[in-house]
Scaffold this active site. Structure first.
Site, mmCIF file in Angstrom:
data_model
loop_
_atom_site.group_PDB
_atom_site.id
_atom_site.type_symbol
_atom_site.label_atom_id
_atom_site.label_comp_id
_atom_site.label_asym_id
_atom_site.label_seq_id
_atom_site.Cartn_x
_atom_site.Cartn_y
_atom_site.Cartn_z
ATOM 1 N N CYS A 79 0.807 -1.225 0.000
ATOM 2 C CA CYS A 79 0.000 0.000 0.000
ATOM 3 C C CYS A 79 0.840 1.275 0.000
ATOM 4 O O CYS A 79 0.350 2.345 -0.340
ATOM 5 C CB CYS A 79 -0.944 0.005 1.196
ATOM 6 S SG CYS A 79 -1.936 -1.482 1.283
ATOM 7 N N HIS A 109 -3.752 6.852 3.075
ATOM 8 C CA HIS A 109 -4.120 5.564 2.486
ATOM 9 C C HIS A 109 -5.501 5.170 3.019
ATOM 10 O O HIS A 109 -5.758 5.267 4.216
ATOM 11 C CB HIS A 109 -3.069 4.515 2.862
ATOM 12 C CG HIS A 109 -3.446 3.133 2.467
ATOM 13 N ND1 HIS A 109 -3.924 2.821 1.217
ATOM 14 C CD2 HIS A 109 -3.436 1.963 3.162
ATOM 15 C CE1 HIS A 109 -4.171 1.532 1.161
ATOM 16 N NE2 HIS A 109 -3.898 0.987 2.332
ATOM 17 N N ASN A 168 -10.170 -0.640 0.218
ATOM 18 C CA ASN A 168 -8.709 -0.533 0.211
ATOM 19 C C ASN A 168 -8.175 -1.040 -1.131
ATOM 20 O O ASN A 168 -8.235 -2.236 -1.420
ATOM 21 C CB ASN A 168 -8.156 -1.362 1.380
ATOM 22 C CG ASN A 168 -6.639 -1.317 1.475
ATOM 23 O OD1 ASN A 168 -5.957 -0.877 0.563
ATOM 24 N ND2 ASN A 168 -6.118 -1.792 2.595
#
Ligand code: COA
Length: 327
Positions: free
Chosen positions: A113, A254, A284
């Site tokens: 990520c 994020h 996500n």
């Protein structure tokens, strides 16, 4: 070194949507649980013919158009992904071919990520050092392909999508990347990983039977480390560059969990009105999450040229990163 800046952005998400209600039919979960624990309402899932490279190439084309740059002008392509087309060739090479960037070098970055911020930082150094004039940073993921759709602990959290940025030398010495913090802790790699398919556990009947080609995660532990790491990294990048939290126009975190985002904002001392959140729509999307948010915020007018931005990410590795830039 001269400042480098993001001169164009683009994103692409699959049109197919999977809602929390859809997931209620697949695993033992509820819309209420998913919303209250994560903030997610929907996620986009790759359809037939959509792969990490096709989404990444579309985001890249849009970023190039936004920057007014032709594919031939791109000198280097960095693709951040944990869901590459295949081990090799790199997804960056596949995208290089798809967009016709015939004068560009290309490589993938694996930082989960945090991958977009790692890639942005590498691009910044290449451009700042005068090695290249134009670098394309793409982050693209099809996490749906490595999601275990029988595991309610993970399958409710992830989605697919891509974002891209064109990085060039700052036109005015004001807009640009000011400071980056890149960190990792490999000792905690087992908290979030895909066990098989690599050289440690090559693909076999056994690895497939044991479902080792899917994301495995210790959600509770990842949550704790994420809150600590994202809070610390975002506060350090602001303070380290000599700014105060009140100077920051927008925090772009994020998009993993709304509670992690809220904790990060609190630690940094920024009200939620100055935090960009779109987790409800995409879930996500790993490396793609920040460039999708940057592109969307820009198109919605929430991010304007000259704004001081902190982007902060956390993910498998474990890795985390924060970048302070004037957009
Ligand atoms: N639906 C319903 N119940 C679920 C569920 C689901 N989809 N997933 C897990 N549960 C259950 C668990 O089994 C557990 O039940 P138990 O107490 O009987 O064992 C219960 O819900 C609570 O689990 P817990 O882990 O305490 O929930 P939580 O509040 O920590 O939220 C996460 C779980 C995964 C949302 C949260 O830990 C998280 O977001 N972690 C970080 C994950 C992440 O961001 N990963 C990517 C990083 S880049």
């Amino acid at each position: 070194m001269p400042l480098t800046y993001i001169s164009g952005t683009g994103s692409a998400v699959p049109s197919k949507v999977l809602t929390n209600e859809d997931l209620e039919k697949i695993v033992d979960t509820s819309d209420e649980w998913i919303r209250s624990r994560s903030g997610i309402e929907r996620r986009h899932i790759a359809g037939d013919g959509e792969t990490t490279a096709t989404l990444g190439a579309e985001a890249a084309r849009r970023a190039l158009e936004d920057a007014g740059v032709s594919p031939e002008e791109v000198e280097f392509i960095i693709v951040a992904t944990v869901t590459p087309e295949m081990f090799f060739p790199s997804t960056a090479c596949v995208i290089q071919d798809m967009i016709g960037a015939k004068n560009a070098g290309a490589m993938d970055i694996s930082a989960a990520c945090s991958g977009f911020l790692y890639g942005l930082s590498v691009a910044d150094r290449f451009v700042g050092a005068g090695q290249f004039e134009t670098v394309l940073v793409v982050a693209s993921e099809t996490l749906s392909k490595i999601t275990d759709w029988t595991d309610r602990n993970t399958c409710v959290l992830f989605g697919d999508g891509a974002g891209a940025a064109v990085v060039r030398q700052s036109p005015d010495g004001e807009r640009g990347i000011i400071k980056a913090i890149l960190r990792s802790d490999g000792s905690k790699g087992g908290l979030l990983y895909m066990p098989a398919g690599g050289s440690r556990h090559p693909t076999s009947h056994e690895t497939v039977e044991k479902r080792l080609h899917f994301i495995k995660m210790n959600g509770r532990e990842v949550f704790k480390v994420a809150v600590e790491a994202m809070g610390e990294a975002s506060a350090s990048v602001v303070e380290g560059a000599g700014y105060r939290p009140e100077d920051v126009d927008l925090l772009i975190p994020h998009q993993a969990n709304i509670r992690i985002i809220q904790a990060t904002a609190k630690r940094l001392g920024i009200p939620m009105e100055r935090v960009y959140v779109n987790i409800q729509e995409y879930g996500n999307t790993s490396a793609a999450s920040i460039p999708i948010a940057i592109d969307e915020a820009k198109r919605k007018g929430a991010l304007r040229p000259g704004d001081l931005v902190v982007a902060v990410a956390f993910g498998g590795g474990l890795t985390w990163a924060s970048v302070l830039f004037r957009f």
